[in-house]
Each structure stands twice: as C-alpha cells, then as structure tokens.
Design a protein around this motif. Structure first.
Motif, PDB file in Angstrom:
ATOM      1  N   CYS A  33      -0.540 -15.343   1.353  1.00  0.00           N
ATOM      2  CA  CYS A  33      -1.538 -14.353   0.957  1.00  0.00           C
ATOM      3  C   CYS A  33      -2.909 -14.988   1.165  1.00  0.00           C
ATOM      4  O   CYS A  33      -3.244 -15.982   0.502  1.00  0.00           O
ATOM      5  CB  CYS A  33      -1.336 -13.957  -0.492  1.00  0.00           C
ATOM      6  SG  CYS A  33      -2.552 -12.792  -1.092  1.00  0.00           S
ATOM      7  N   TYR A  34      -3.671 -14.456   2.078  1.00  0.00           N
ATOM      8  CA  TYR A  34      -4.934 -15.081   2.470  1.00  0.00           C
ATOM      9  C   TYR A  34      -5.826 -15.358   1.267  1.00  0.00           C
ATOM     10  O   TYR A  34      -6.191 -14.437   0.531  1.00  0.00           O
ATOM     11  CB  TYR A  34      -5.673 -14.214   3.487  1.00  0.00           C
ATOM     12  CG  TYR A  34      -6.979 -14.812   3.945  1.00  0.00           C
ATOM     13  CD1 TYR A  34      -6.993 -15.858   4.861  1.00  0.00           C
ATOM     14  CD2 TYR A  34      -8.187 -14.355   3.428  1.00  0.00           C
ATOM     15  CE1 TYR A  34      -8.191 -16.432   5.260  1.00  0.00           C
ATOM     16  CE2 TYR A  34      -9.393 -14.920   3.827  1.00  0.00           C
ATOM     17  CZ  TYR A  34      -9.391 -15.968   4.743  1.00  0.00           C
ATOM     18  OH  TYR A  34     -10.576 -16.533   5.127  1.00  0.00           O
TER      19      TYR A  34
ATOM     20  N   GLN B  44       4.916  -6.006   5.680  1.00  0.00           N
ATOM     21  CA  GLN B  44       4.703  -4.594   5.369  1.00  0.00           C
ATOM     22  C   GLN B  44       6.039  -3.950   5.015  1.00  0.00           C
ATOM     23  O   GLN B  44       7.096  -4.575   5.148  1.00  0.00           O
ATOM     24  CB  GLN B  44       4.086  -3.891   6.577  1.00  0.00           C
ATOM     25  CG  GLN B  44       4.944  -3.988   7.824  1.00  0.00           C
ATOM     26  CD  GLN B  44       4.232  -3.471   9.061  1.00  0.00           C
ATOM     27  OE1 GLN B  44       3.193  -2.836   8.973  1.00  0.00           O
ATOM     28  NE2 GLN B  44       4.791  -3.746  10.223  1.00  0.00           N
TER      29      GLN B  44
ATOM     30  N   LYS C  19       1.191  -1.937   4.415  1.00  0.00           N
ATOM     31  CA  LYS C  19       1.040  -3.387   4.483  1.00  0.00           C
ATOM     32  C   LYS C  19       0.906  -3.982   3.081  1.00  0.00           C
ATOM     33  O   LYS C  19       0.433  -3.333   2.151  1.00  0.00           O
ATOM     34  CB  LYS C  19      -0.173  -3.742   5.337  1.00  0.00           C
ATOM     35  CG  LYS C  19      -0.003  -3.375   6.802  1.00  0.00           C
ATOM     36  CD  LYS C  19      -1.221  -3.780   7.625  1.00  0.00           C
ATOM     37  CE  LYS C  19      -1.020  -3.438   9.097  1.00  0.00           C
ATOM     38  NZ  LYS C  19      -2.190  -3.829   9.922  1.00  0.00           N
ATOM     39  N   CYS C  20       1.312  -5.241   2.973  1.00  0.00           N
ATOM     40  CA  CYS C  20       1.240  -5.942   1.698  1.00  0.00           C
ATOM     41  C   CYS C  20      -0.036  -6.766   1.618  1.00  0.00           C
ATOM     42  O   CYS C  20      -0.489  -7.339   2.619  1.00  0.00           O
ATOM     43  CB  CYS C  20       2.458  -6.840   1.516  1.00  0.00           C
ATOM     44  SG  CYS C  20       4.012  -5.933   1.327  1.00  0.00           S
ATOM     45  N   GLN C  21      -0.571  -6.825   0.430  1.00  0.00           N
ATOM     46  CA  GLN C  21      -1.810  -7.555   0.174  1.00  0.00           C
ATOM     47  C   GLN C  21      -1.851  -7.913  -1.307  1.00  0.00           C
ATOM     48  O   GLN C  21      -1.007  -7.450  -2.083  1.00  0.00           O
ATOM     49  CB  GLN C  21      -3.017  -6.676   0.522  1.00  0.00           C
ATOM     50  CG  GLN C  21      -3.049  -5.383  -0.287  1.00  0.00           C
ATOM     51  CD  GLN C  21      -4.106  -4.409   0.176  1.00  0.00           C
ATOM     52  OE1 GLN C  21      -5.047  -4.815   0.835  1.00  0.00           O
ATOM     53  NE2 GLN C  21      -3.957  -3.153  -0.175  1.00  0.00           N
TER      54      GLN C  21
ATOM     55  N   TYR D 284       0.827  -1.214   0.000  1.00  0.00           N
ATOM     56  CA  TYR D 284       0.000   0.000   0.000  1.00  0.00           C
ATOM     57  C   TYR D 284       0.860   1.263   0.000  1.00  0.00           C
ATOM     58  O   TYR D 284       1.670   1.489   0.904  1.00  0.00           O
ATOM     59  CB  TYR D 284      -0.938   0.005   1.207  1.00  0.00           C
ATOM     60  CG  TYR D 284      -1.822   1.225   1.254  1.00  0.00           C
ATOM     61  CD1 TYR D 284      -2.913   1.337   0.399  1.00  0.00           C
ATOM     62  CD2 TYR D 284      -1.547   2.277   2.120  1.00  0.00           C
ATOM     63  CE1 TYR D 284      -3.718   2.457   0.419  1.00  0.00           C
ATOM     64  CE2 TYR D 284      -2.345   3.407   2.154  1.00  0.00           C
ATOM     65  CZ  TYR D 284      -3.428   3.501   1.294  1.00  0.00           C
ATOM     66  OH  TYR D 284      -4.216   4.622   1.326  1.00  0.00           O
TER      67      TYR D 284
ATOM     68  N   GLY E  78      -5.951 -11.784  -0.452  1.00  0.00           N
ATOM     69  CA  GLY E  78      -6.069 -10.879   0.691  1.00  0.00           C
ATOM     70  C   GLY E  78      -4.752 -10.421   1.271  1.00  0.00           C
ATOM     71  O   GLY E  78      -3.756 -10.273   0.558  1.00  0.00           O
ATOM     72  N   ALA E  79      -4.744 -10.229   2.592  1.00  0.00           N
ATOM     73  CA  ALA E  79      -3.582  -9.702   3.304  1.00  0.00           C
ATOM     74  C   ALA E  79      -2.441 -10.714   3.327  1.00  0.00           C
ATOM     75  O   ALA E  79      -2.653 -11.929   3.274  1.00  0.00           O
ATOM     76  CB  ALA E  79      -3.980  -9.320   4.724  1.00  0.00           C
ATOM     77  N   CYS E  80      -1.228 -10.192   3.410  1.00  0.00           N
ATOM     78  CA  CYS E  80      -0.033 -11.035   3.426  1.00  0.00           C
ATOM     79  C   CYS E  80       0.585 -11.083   4.818  1.00  0.00           C
ATOM     80  O   CYS E  80       0.665 -10.066   5.506  1.00  0.00           O
ATOM     81  CB  CYS E  80       1.001 -10.518   2.432  1.00  0.00           C
ATOM     82  SG  CYS E  80       0.451 -10.497   0.720  1.00  0.00           S
TER      83      CYS E  80
END
Length: 207
Positions: A178-179, A130, A76-78, A71, A183-185
C-alpha cells in the motif's frame, strides 16, 4: 453413559417441561466439564471464528492506521482513513476464505471476497490489486489465491489471531503493498518485514 443419562432425564420430564430440566442439564454439563468429557470455550477460539466452510469476516490496517478499501467493493484497492463496521455496506470488510480450513495459520492459502461477491485479484499476481467477479481455484495459475504470512504479534506459534502483523503474497511471491501505507495497493516483488516502517505489513482484525 453421559448421553444416556441426559436422554433419560429429558424423556422422563418432556411432557411437563419446567425448571427442573434446566437444572438437571446444567448439573450434567458441570459434571461433564469436571470429568473433562467436554471443554469450555477458550478465549483463543474467538480470535478467528470461521464457519464450517472456512470463512470469516476480516479487515486490514496499515502502519499509518488507514484501512484497506475496495472501491464500491468492485474496484481497485487502496488505503483510506475511515472505516465502516457494517458488513452490509462496508468496502473495508472482506470475507476471508481459508482454503486450508480450520484455524487460520501462517502459510495458509486464502481468497478475499467483497460484500458484492467480487474476488480480490492481483493482475498477473504482480500488479494492481482490485476486485473482479470471477476467480480461478487453481493455485498454480490463480491471481485470486494468496498466501497469508504471519510476521509478528501473538504468541502461540503459527496461528494467526486478531491484531497480528501479516503479509499477503501472490503465487509469484509478490507482496501486497500500500503506497506509503495511505495510497493505492499493488503487488510488488520486494518487501520489508519491519512492521514499524513497512508498507507490505498489515494488521489483521476479525469481526
């Protein structure tokens, strides 16, 4: 001997440059290749092009076709469904720093840097992934140094090429996850090496 011939030809025609120079140089290059004194570029060399410091631009895709995003290249990474291929503005393109330098190989230690100069970090090498402005270059304690693992893809042994399936592991042997591949990492202690269903396996590509 070849170097002396090239120098002599260039020196003798330098004052009056013309197409003759280009013709002579081209002939010498062809001769050198035929004598195996130099080798033409191989397509394989373009699979991961690093500069002299061991850096290259990369991006990662999940099994669902989403792209790993940081982001604003500071947060944060996603995974997201869209992608920008402009390194000047993209939050999906990272500079991969190969600490082993040379060709990217299975097991190499790497760092990932965003366009803002922030470094990808996994909290305590086992948590949220992140970007942050600082880093440690000590592999024993660093949460910004990772190990890249080749899971599947190209032939050629341990070399990692564009389109290969890879995992990224922390110093604690946690794997980037990665969900639902959308999603979020975060880094997790368990992982699945089956890239058809795994949320820990990514496709790596090079710019």
């Amino acid at each position: 001997m070849l170097e002396k011939i090239m120098f002599s030809c260039t020196k003798s025609t330098y004052k009056k440059p013309n197409l003759r120079i280009a013709s002579v140089v081209t002939s010498l290059v062809i001769l050198a290749v035929s004598l195996n004194l130099i080798k033409p570029a191989s397509a394989d060399l373009l699979d991961n092009v690093f500069d002299s410091s061991g850096n290259t631009k990369v991006f990662f895709r999940t099994r669902s076709g989403y792209y790993i995003n940081c982001y604003d290249s500071r947060g944060k990474c996603q995974a997201i469904p869209t992608f920008s291929n402009n390194p000047g503005i993209s939050d999906e393109i990272f500079t991969l720093i190969d600490l082993n330098k040379g060709t990217l190989m299975h097991g190499d230690k790497i760092m990932l840097k965003t366009r803002t100069g922030y470094y990808v970090n996994s909290y305590n090498s086992g948590g949220v992934i992140q970007a942050q402005p600082t880093y440690s270059d000590n592999p024993v304690v660093s949460d910004e140094i990772f190990i890249i693992v080749k899971v599947d893809g190209s032939s050629g042994g341990n070399q990692i090429k564009a389109g290969d399936k890879i995992m990224i592991k922390t110093r604690r042997n946690y794997a980037f996850n990665c969900y639902d591949s959308k999603g979020a990492c975060q880094a997790i202690p368990s992982f699945n090496g089956n890239y058809h269903i795994s949320d820990e396996v990514f496709t790596i590509d090079f710019l």
